[in-house]
Enzyme design. Structure first.
Site, PDB file in Angstrom:
ATOM      1  N   HIS A 175       2.855  69.097   8.034  1.00 50.06           N
ATOM      2  CA  HIS A 175       2.007  70.130   8.313  1.00 50.06           C
ATOM      3  C   HIS A 175       1.173  70.114   6.771  1.00 50.06           C
ATOM      4  O   HIS A 175       0.059  70.662   7.111  1.00 50.06           O
ATOM      5  CB  HIS A 175       3.054  71.318   7.606  1.00 50.06           C
ATOM      6  CG  HIS A 175       2.508  72.867   8.143  1.00 50.06           C
ATOM      7  ND1 HIS A 175       2.266  73.322   9.363  1.00 50.06           N
ATOM      8  CD2 HIS A 175       3.088  74.453   6.965  1.00 50.06           C
ATOM      9  CE1 HIS A 175       2.092  74.250   9.336  1.00 50.06           C
ATOM     10  NE2 HIS A 175       2.048  75.154   8.191  1.00 50.06           N
TER      11      HIS A 175
ATOM     12  N   ARG B  60      -2.832  79.964  12.582  1.00 45.58           N
ATOM     13  CA  ARG B  60      -0.932  79.789  11.657  1.00 45.58           C
ATOM     14  C   ARG B  60      -0.791  81.065  11.942  1.00 45.58           C
ATOM     15  O   ARG B  60      -0.588  80.935  10.365  1.00 45.58           O
ATOM     16  CB  ARG B  60      -0.830  78.611  11.654  1.00 45.58           C
ATOM     17  CG  ARG B  60      -1.218  77.470  12.105  1.00 45.58           C
ATOM     18  CD  ARG B  60      -1.308  76.008  11.530  1.00 45.58           C
ATOM     19  NE  ARG B  60      -2.415  75.053  11.491  1.00 45.58           N
ATOM     20  CZ  ARG B  60      -2.734  74.286  12.174  1.00 45.58           C
ATOM     21  NH1 ARG B  60      -3.528  74.943  11.811  1.00 45.58           N
ATOM     22  NH2 ARG B  60      -3.538  73.443  12.661  1.00 45.58           N
TER      23      ARG B  60
ATOM     24  N   GLU C 194       3.312  71.749  24.396  1.00 42.88           N
ATOM     25  CA  GLU C 194       3.868  70.373  23.404  1.00 42.88           C
ATOM     26  C   GLU C 194       5.527  69.372  23.436  1.00 42.88           C
ATOM     27  O   GLU C 194       5.065  68.970  23.215  1.00 42.88           O
ATOM     28  CB  GLU C 194       3.725  70.741  21.778  1.00 42.88           C
ATOM     29  CG  GLU C 194       4.192  71.861  22.081  1.00 42.88           C
ATOM     30  CD  GLU C 194       4.683  72.932  20.607  1.00 42.88           C
ATOM     31  OE1 GLU C 194       3.959  72.089  19.629  1.00 42.88           O
ATOM     32  OE2 GLU C 194       4.597  73.703  20.699  1.00 42.88           O
TER      33      GLU C 194
ATOM     34  N   ASP D  91       2.459  67.465  18.965  1.00 37.36           N
ATOM     35  CA  ASP D  91       3.547  67.463  18.752  1.00 37.36           C
ATOM     36  C   ASP D  91       4.420  66.701  20.168  1.00 37.36           C
ATOM     37  O   ASP D  91       5.104  65.661  20.735  1.00 37.36           O
ATOM     38  CB  ASP D  91       4.463  69.229  18.999  1.00 37.36           C
ATOM     39  CG  ASP D  91       5.162  69.315  17.696  1.00 37.36           C
ATOM     40  OD1 ASP D  91       5.362  68.448  16.882  1.00 37.36           O
ATOM     41  OD2 ASP D  91       5.148  69.889  17.620  1.00 37.36           O
TER      42      ASP D  91
ATOM     43  N   CYS E 236      -5.713  72.039  20.701  1.00 38.78           N
ATOM     44  CA  CYS E 236      -5.961  72.513  19.789  1.00 38.78           C
ATOM     45  C   CYS E 236      -4.988  71.746  18.795  1.00 38.78           C
ATOM     46  O   CYS E 236      -4.652  72.068  17.979  1.00 38.78           O
ATOM     47  CB  CYS E 236      -5.074  74.038  19.241  1.00 38.78           C
ATOM     48  SG  CYS E 236      -2.799  73.584  19.954  1.00 38.78           S
TER      49      CYS E 236
END
Length: 755
Positions: A363, A470, A604, A628, A675
């Site tokens: 992150h 997000r 994902e 992911d 994305c």
């Protein structure tokens, strides 16, 4: 042997520098194995030679002078094979080579083991005896274990510059960087600002005492506060635990009142060390003494001393006295850097981020890319405590960190920064132009956002909207769940800023490596646990509040798209859609009639790759979360530096999975975007364009680069490239193929970030 090994490790870790550590090792290893000789050879800068760096038993003046190639002698054979070699008559082996300078002619038996750190050969540890007999299995096992420990010591020395200092003294100049994973592209040059807590003593950074009197005062205040804490703990447990258990606090009190601790810390402060560093040094010295004691009860007291040290340091670093001035150009360095810590540094002063943990898709790396700040993640050799204030170069292209770089290295990276600046300025002309190939095929380029500060930079590059917003960031920097009104205002700001272009708001995606401080999720395997839509479906009160806020924020704009993360089952989609419809109905009953937003899901999880057509019948769009998806396909924990290098978006399995989803969406008549990191990498973006992906969403800093690539290739050229790439079996072959294609078009400067 285990007890001996433990004590050697403790001594080595306490050594002031690498030279002392190596000398300690050869001394202790010689005694432990009853060897006449113990020596350490280290690999040279170019990886072609081995140099004698420490010895007990050979001539001292041979250290730094004796060098041999990796194909020379028995030491070279150990390095070449990367496995132990145990001989009773070394001088009779065909690879034996005699070095007169060492005085080793009297030694016959030989045991050498490689020193390896994360697959990289660092050197060879050798023991020898005069007698012609092999070392036994226990001695071999001991030396192998000792070499593994030594590998960590050498790696840490690289982080602190100790290895460079050692080889300078011994005539072997070097300037080797620490290796990590490229987290956010670019080059950052500044000084380290280290993040640490009182939880671990060895994380406390080295720092001089600017005002010794103030440091002494702070120490005595902390001492008094911890004494009061201990007294309170003891009183609180009176009548709750047996009296003998409460005597532990008497031990704590005696330690806190003892001259050894107080006088030792005062002396260190007066010598010029800041209070927290003085406590660290004195406490660790006491811990080592207790751990070396033969009496088991006394050895146990080491943990009590360590706990006292942690409490004192926590007190010293939590108040105003623990505040430090920021360097003019900050490189944020920590064992683990959080999003909130990144946000605390003024953007205009933040030039780089370095973390011992994490990967390109953790992150904080994603956030660094959004901010346009170079980042290197997963630097497993990072020793945070010794980097405070040191000059650093963060190479976010190759995933390298230079500590106290040489003038030549600094000059080269300044040149690279100038080239990057020139490239960025040259790309500005593309801002108002579409991402359209010379033969008229167009792809939408969206931005990923999460912070309000992203809005301005995203609008400046001429994006087609927001492909991923997000929503978890406001949740992560607060001490509670944000309310409906608060969320509505935040979403309204983003939606209105990009209207009439679409804005895709992803519902709350926590779990995995994104945790909320007030809503703890405890999973043994967090990436396969309770995360994403699994959390919000289990807590409809959180989900409905967020959906209501999104819907209300879209009033009069008509550009809202809602996307659900971590979908693995059709039931999750159906339940999520039902809750959106319910929220819409509730608002209608309250007098707010709103059009239904477009709904989508992230692909994902590998399961969704094989359910694409079913999802297409239930949703309005799909978005491939390549970060992911690649992680799950390759079984690579993206935050584990030991395996982060195995994460590869050019892996044939990843490319074929994305291609399968694109084709299924095309058959189902549903738009699909990407994305993840693949969208913002010019090399992989070219392949995605060829697959027929409708939209690419990325951080704003990479958008113009991707646009340049799209505008440089005809679609049929890209398709031919993809066709060849899908037949290849190795990631490096695909990478080389795309790099060659980019260079042919004069886009070679875009390949720096490639592996």
């Amino acid at each position: 042997m285990l007890d001996t090994l433990h004590r050697i490790v403790q001594e080595v870790n306490a050594a002031p520098d690498l030279g002392h550590a190596l000398n300690l090792i050869v001394d202790r290893v010689a005694v432990a194995t009853a060897a006449d000789v113990a020596s350490v050879y280290l690999v040279g800068e170019q990886g072609e030679t081995l140099s004698l760096m420490a010895t007990r038993g050979l001539r001292a003046d041979a250290v730094g002078r004796v060098r041999l190639g990796l194909n020379e002698g028995l030491v070279g054979l150990v390095a070449e094979r990367e496995e132990p070699i145990n001989l009773d008559s070394a001088d009779r082996h065909p690879r034996f080579r005699f070095f007169p300078d060492t005085g080793e002619e009297d030694f016959h038996s030989f045991l050498g083991v490689p020193i390896i750190h994360y697959r990289q050969l660092l050197g060879v540890l050798v023991v020898q005896r005069k007698a012609r007999n092999r070392f036994d299995d226990e001695e071999v096992a001991f030396l192998v274990t000792m070499a593994a420990q030594l590998a960590g010591v050498i790696a840490h020395a690289r982080a602190s510059g100790g290895l460079r200092e050692l080889v300078k003294r011994r005539g072997l100049a070097r300037n080797r960087p620490l290796a990590g994973v490229a987290g956010a592209t670019g080059v950052g040059m500044g000084r380290a600002y280290t993040l640490y807590t009182g939880a671990e003593l060895d994380e406390v950074p080295e720092r001089d005492a600017e005002n010794p009197e103030a440091e002494l005062s702070a120490f005595h205040s902390a001492l008094q506060a911890v004494r009061a804490d201990v007294a309170e703990f003891s009183e609180r447990l009176e009548g709750v635990v047996p009296e003998e258990e409460r005597r532990l606090f008497e031990v704590y009190t005696r330690i806190l009142e003892g001259d050894t601790l107080i006088a030792g810390v005062e002396r260190r402060i007066q010598e010029g060390t800041w209070a927290a560093g003085a406590v660290r040094d004195v406490v660790m010295e006491q811990v080592r003494r207790f751990e070396e004691m033969d009496d088991g009860y006394l050895r146990e007291r080491a943990s009590d001393v360590r706990d006292i040290g942690r409490r004192l340091i926590t007190r010293l670093t939590s108040g105003p006295g623990g505040q430090r001035a920021l360097p003019r150009q900050v490189v944020l360095v920590g064992h683990e850097v959080s999003a909130s810590q990144l946000a605390e540094v003024p953007r205009q002063r933040l030039v780089g981020v370095v973390s011992a943990t994490g990967s390109a898709n953790s992150h904080v790396a994603i956030l660094a890319r959004a901010l346009g700040v170079p980042a290197v993640m997963g630097v497993s050799d990072l020793r945070v405590s010794v980097l405070e204030g040191r000059e650093l170069i963060v190479d976010g292209y190759q995933g390298r960190l230079y500590v106290e770089p040489t003038r030549g290295v600094r000059r080269e990276y300044r040149r690279l920064q100038r080239e990057e600046q020139e490239l960025s300025e040259g790309l500005q002309a593309l801002q108002s132009l579409p991402a359209e190939s010379p033969d008229g095929v167009r792809v939408k380029l969206y931005v990923n956002t999460g912070l309000i500060s992203d809005i301005t930079s995203s609008q400046e590059v001429g994006c087609d909207g927001v492909g991923l917003h997000r929503t978890e960031f406001p949740f992560m920097i607060r001490e509670r769940f944000p309310g409906e009104e608060e969320q509505m205002r935040l979403y309204r700001e983003v939606l209105s800023a990009f209207a009439p272009n679409p804005v895709t708001l992803r519902t709350l995606d926590v779990g995995g490596d994104k945790m909320l401080p007030y809503f703890r999720i405890s999973d043994d395997n967090p990436f396969l646990g309770w995360r994403g839509v699994r959390v919000t479906l289990d807590h409809p009160e959180i989900f409905l509040t967020q959906i209501r806020a999104m819907l209300r924020a879209s009033e009069g704009l008509g550009n809202l798209q809602i996307m659900f993360p971590m979908i693995s089952r059709l039931e999750e989609v159906e339940q999520s859609v039902a809750l959106v419809r319910r929220a819409q109905q509730e608002l209608a009953e309250e007098g707010l009639e709103l059009p239904a937003p477009r709904l989508g899901a992230m692909v994902e999880v590998p399961a969704t790759v094989y359910q694409t057509e079913s999802l297409a019948r239930r949703l309005d769009f799909l978005s491939i979360g390549s970060n992911d998806l690649a992680q799950y396909l390759l079984a690579v924990d993206r935050n584990n530096p030991r395996v982060a290098s195995l994460y590869d978006e050019f892996h044939p399995a990843v490319l074929r999975a994305v291609h399968d989803v694109a084709r299924a969406c095309n058959r189902g008549g549903i738009p699909v975007s990407v994305c993840g990191g693949m969208a913002g990498n010019p090399a992989t973006a070219l392949l995605l364009f060829a697959m027929g992906i409708d939209g690419l969403s990325m951080s704003s800093v990479g958008l113009l680069r991707v646009k340049w690539v799209i505008r440089s290739f005809r679609h049929d050229e890209a398709e031919q490239l993809l066709e060849r790439a899908l037949t290849m079996e190795y990631p490096q072959d695909v990478r080389a193929l795309v790099r060659e294609a980019l260079e042919t078009k004069g886009l070679g400067t875009l390949t720096r970030a490639g592996k």
